[in-house]
Design a protein around this motif. Structure first.
Motif, PDB file in Angstrom:
ATOM      1  N   ARG A   1      33.670  54.384   4.377  1.00  0.00           N
ATOM      2  CA  ARG A   1      33.783  55.116   5.646  1.00  0.00           C
ATOM      3  C   ARG A   1      35.157  55.762   5.771  1.00  0.00           C
ATOM      4  NH1 ARG A   1      36.408  53.343  10.240  1.00  0.00           N
ATOM      5  NH2 ARG A   1      35.874  54.487  12.154  1.00  0.00           N
ATOM      6  N   ASN A   2      36.206  55.004   5.485  1.00  0.00           N
ATOM      7  CA  ASN A   2      37.558  55.532   5.618  1.00  0.00           C
ATOM      8  C   ASN A   2      37.860  56.599   4.569  1.00  0.00           C
ATOM      9  OD1 ASN A   2      38.433  53.897   7.859  1.00  0.00           O
ATOM     10  ND2 ASN A   2      38.489  52.163   6.470  1.00  0.00           N
ATOM     11  N   LEU A   3      37.315  56.443   3.364  1.00  0.00           N
ATOM     12  CA  LEU A   3      37.493  57.480   2.344  1.00  0.00           C
ATOM     13  C   LEU A   3      36.811  58.780   2.762  1.00  0.00           C
ATOM     14  CD1 LEU A   3      37.006  55.432  -0.960  1.00  0.00           C
ATOM     15  CD2 LEU A   3      39.104  56.574  -0.199  1.00  0.00           C
ATOM     16  N   ARG A   4      35.635  58.667   3.370  1.00  0.00           N
ATOM     17  CA  ARG A   4      34.947  59.878   3.838  1.00  0.00           C
ATOM     18  C   ARG A   4      35.745  60.568   4.941  1.00  0.00           C
ATOM     19  NH1 ARG A   4      30.460  56.532   2.882  1.00  0.00           N
ATOM     20  NH2 ARG A   4      30.423  55.799   5.057  1.00  0.00           N
ATOM     21  N   HIS A   5      36.349  59.771   5.812  1.00  0.00           N
ATOM     22  CA  HIS A   5      37.194  60.357   6.861  1.00  0.00           C
ATOM     23  C   HIS A   5      38.361  61.124   6.246  1.00  0.00           C
ATOM     24  CE1 HIS A   5      35.909  57.598  10.455  1.00  0.00           C
ATOM     25  NE2 HIS A   5      34.938  58.362   9.998  1.00  0.00           N
ATOM     26  N   THR A   6      38.945  60.563   5.196  1.00  0.00           N
ATOM     27  CA  THR A   6      40.067  61.242   4.535  1.00  0.00           C
ATOM     28  C   THR A   6      39.624  62.539   3.889  1.00  0.00           C
ATOM     29  OG1 THR A   6      41.197  59.133   4.111  1.00  0.00           O
ATOM     30  CG2 THR A   6      41.816  61.005   2.729  1.00  0.00           C
ATOM     31  N   LEU A   7      38.480  62.510   3.214  1.00  0.00           N
ATOM     32  CA  LEU A   7      37.987  63.710   2.543  1.00  0.00           C
ATOM     33  C   LEU A   7      37.590  64.787   3.541  1.00  0.00           C
ATOM     34  CD1 LEU A   7      35.829  62.073  -0.282  1.00  0.00           C
ATOM     35  CD2 LEU A   7      38.096  63.122  -0.489  1.00  0.00           C
ATOM     36  N   ARG A   8      37.145  64.362   4.715  1.00  0.00           N
ATOM     37  CA  ARG A   8      36.760  65.335   5.740  1.00  0.00           C
ATOM     38  C   ARG A   8      37.964  65.837   6.537  1.00  0.00           C
ATOM     39  NH1 ARG A   8      31.592  61.750   7.883  1.00  0.00           N
ATOM     40  NH2 ARG A   8      30.239  62.118   6.064  1.00  0.00           N
ATOM     41  N   SER A   9      39.114  65.189   6.361  1.00  0.00           N
ATOM     42  CA  SER A   9      40.341  65.629   7.037  1.00  0.00           C
ATOM     43  C   SER A   9      41.433  65.821   5.990  1.00  0.00           C
ATOM     44  CB  SER A   9      40.778  64.600   8.084  1.00  0.00           C
ATOM     45  OG  SER A   9      39.752  64.376   9.037  1.00  0.00           O
ATOM     46  N   PRO A  10      41.291  66.815   5.153  1.00  0.00           N
ATOM     47  CA  PRO A  10      42.263  67.001   4.067  1.00  0.00           C
ATOM     48  C   PRO A  10      43.664  67.304   4.559  1.00  0.00           C
ATOM     49  CG  PRO A  10      40.818  68.918   4.279  1.00  0.00           C
ATOM     50  CD  PRO A  10      40.257  67.857   5.164  1.00  0.00           C
ATOM     51  N   ASP A  11      43.807  67.706   5.835  1.00  0.00           N
ATOM     52  CA  ASP A  11      45.146  68.001   6.349  1.00  0.00           C
ATOM     53  C   ASP A  11      46.042  66.773   6.305  1.00  0.00           C
ATOM     54  OD1 ASP A  11      43.285  67.052   8.239  1.00  0.00           O
ATOM     55  OD2 ASP A  11      44.683  67.466   9.866  1.00  0.00           O
ATOM     56  N   ALA A  12      45.451  65.574   6.519  1.00  0.00           N
ATOM     57  CA  ALA A  12      46.246  64.347   6.450  1.00  0.00           C
ATOM     58  C   ALA A  12      46.737  64.102   5.032  1.00  0.00           C
ATOM     59  CB  ALA A  12      45.413  63.158   6.936  1.00  0.00           C
ATOM     60  N   LEU A  13      45.861  64.320   4.038  1.00  0.00           N
ATOM     61  CA  LEU A  13      46.258  64.126   2.654  1.00  0.00           C
ATOM     62  C   LEU A  13      47.288  65.165   2.238  1.00  0.00           C
ATOM     63  CD1 LEU A  13      45.832  62.539   0.064  1.00  0.00           C
ATOM     64  CD2 LEU A  13      43.957  64.072  -0.526  1.00  0.00           C
ATOM     65  N   ILE A  14      47.112  66.395   2.701  1.00  0.00           N
ATOM     66  CA  ILE A  14      48.060  67.450   2.361  1.00  0.00           C
ATOM     67  C   ILE A  14      49.440  67.136   2.930  1.00  0.00           C
ATOM     68  CG2 ILE A  14      48.641  69.878   2.775  1.00  0.00           C
ATOM     69  CD1 ILE A  14      45.643  70.476   2.618  1.00  0.00           C
TER      70      ILE A  14
ATOM     71  N   SER B   1      37.158  40.642   9.108  1.00  0.00           N
ATOM     72  CA  SER B   1      38.206  41.094   8.185  1.00  0.00           C
ATOM     73  C   SER B   1      37.844  42.399   7.480  1.00  0.00           C
ATOM     74  CB  SER B   1      38.480  40.011   7.136  1.00  0.00           C
ATOM     75  OG  SER B   1      37.312  39.752   6.364  1.00  0.00           O
ATOM     76  N   ALA B   2      36.548  42.748   7.441  1.00  0.00           N
ATOM     77  CA  ALA B   2      36.131  43.950   6.716  1.00  0.00           C
ATOM     78  C   ALA B   2      36.730  45.213   7.321  1.00  0.00           C
ATOM     79  CB  ALA B   2      34.606  44.048   6.700  1.00  0.00           C
ATOM     80  N   PHE B   3      36.885  45.247   8.624  1.00  0.00           N
ATOM     81  CA  PHE B   3      37.467  46.422   9.282  1.00  0.00           C
ATOM     82  C   PHE B   3      38.865  46.699   8.753  1.00  0.00           C
ATOM     83  CE2 PHE B   3      40.328  47.901  12.657  1.00  0.00           C
ATOM     84  CZ  PHE B   3      39.796  49.162  12.877  1.00  0.00           C
ATOM     85  N   LEU B   4      39.693  45.661   8.679  1.00  0.00           N
ATOM     86  CA  LEU B   4      41.065  45.837   8.224  1.00  0.00           C
ATOM     87  C   LEU B   4      41.138  46.069   6.721  1.00  0.00           C
ATOM     88  CD1 LEU B   4      42.923  43.132  10.349  1.00  0.00           C
ATOM     89  CD2 LEU B   4      42.971  45.607  10.656  1.00  0.00           C
ATOM     90  N   THR B   5      40.392  45.298   5.946  1.00  0.00           N
ATOM     91  CA  THR B   5      40.460  45.461   4.489  1.00  0.00           C
ATOM     92  C   THR B   5      39.936  46.830   4.064  1.00  0.00           C
ATOM     93  OG1 THR B   5      38.337  44.301   4.270  1.00  0.00           O
ATOM     94  CG2 THR B   5      40.338  43.000   3.983  1.00  0.00           C
ATOM     95  N   GLY B   6      39.015  47.386   4.837  1.00  0.00           N
ATOM     96  CA  GLY B   6      38.542  48.738   4.540  1.00  0.00           C
ATOM     97  C   GLY B   6      39.655  49.755   4.686  1.00  0.00           C
ATOM     98  N   HIS B   7      40.437  49.639   5.760  1.00  0.00           N
ATOM     99  CA  HIS B   7      41.578  50.532   5.958  1.00  0.00           C
ATOM    100  C   HIS B   7      42.626  50.342   4.863  1.00  0.00           C
ATOM    101  CE1 HIS B   7      40.962  52.691   9.732  1.00  0.00           C
ATOM    102  NE2 HIS B   7      40.363  51.613  10.218  1.00  0.00           N
TER     103      HIS B   7
END
Length: 243
Positions: free
Chosen positions: A4-17, A89-95
């Motif tokens: 889920r968090n990886l998809r959020h990153t890919l959909r918001s490339p401005d954060a990665l940039i 714990s899954a919520f935090l470990t996912g992040h």
């Protein structure tokens, strides 16, 4: 949760940039603007400064975890997760896992840019692997610390303040200039804070400078920070989401 968090990153490339743009701009500035005036005791300044830029990239990227955790907490999505068959714990470990993957990929890009502008490491594959392991430990520890800040902050804007702190610490270390060139009152802090042994370890692994006991200190510092921050994050999450 990681997906889920990886998809959020890919959909918001401005954060990665933004995570990439700042370290690359600092790298270019130090090499081409300040490099000619820097004296680091022989050798190319780019070889001296790149380990610091690598750590700066990783620390800045890991610090953004505070914002993403705060966004999820304040927007109420965690309440929805609690109704599902998902461990707390899954919520935090996912992040944290997403932060680790994102920042290691970003670091690889920064290293590629450094090679283009003149960085010439002497490391063999084993030394590169060791450097990646040390860096991964730092990213892991900083990501857990960032998660703590995200859980404490009242808003994502407040959580964003942690990124400033994470960016500042590498400057007061051996990342960009030798500590012995600093004033006496600042030199002691620069030589005995958690970032300096990581820088010296990365520099030794990548360009062959003496490491001494820096590797042991780096592992002790950041291993301890990771454990304490992990426990603190779990406690803070339980308190923040308590019914």
């Amino acid at each position: 949760m990681t997906g889920r968090n990886l998809r959020h990153t890919l959909r918001s490339p401005d954060a990665l940039i933004s995570t990439l743009a700042l370290p690359i701009m600092i790298l270019v500035m130090f090499v081409y603007v300040f490099g000619g005036a820097m004296d680091v005791g022989g050798g190319a300044f780019v070889d001296y400064v790149v380990p610091g830029i690598i750590l700066l990239c990783a620390s800045f990227g890991a610090a953004t975890t505070a914002v993403s955790v705060s966004v999820d907490i304040t927007e109420g999505i965690v309440d929805r997760f609690r109704t599902m068959a998902i461990s707390r714990s899954a919520f935090l470990t996912g992040h944290i896992t997403e932060s680790l993957l994102r920042n290691m990929a970003a670091t690889a890009i920064v290293v590629g840019v450094a090679l283009v502008i003149g960085f010439r490491p002497t490391a063999d594959p084993l030394h590169w692997l060791a450097a990646a392991g040390v860096l991964a430990l730092v990213v892991l520890a900083l990501s857990w610390v960032s998660a703590c800040f995200g859980l404490i902050a009242s808003s994502p804007e407040a959580a964003n303040g942690f990124t400033i702190f994470a960016m500042f610490i590498p400057y007061v270390s051996s990342a960009f200039v030798p500590p012995e060139t600093m004033p006496a009152w600042l030199r002691g802090f620069a030589e005995h804070q958690p970032v300096t042994p990581v820088i010296e370890t990365l520099r030794g692994l990548l360009v062959g400078t003496p490491i001494g006991n820096s590797a042991v200190l780096a592992l002790a510092w950041w291993g301890g920070i990771a454990v304490v921050a992990y426990i603190a994050a779990l406690i803070l999450f339980q308190r923040r989401t308590r019914s």
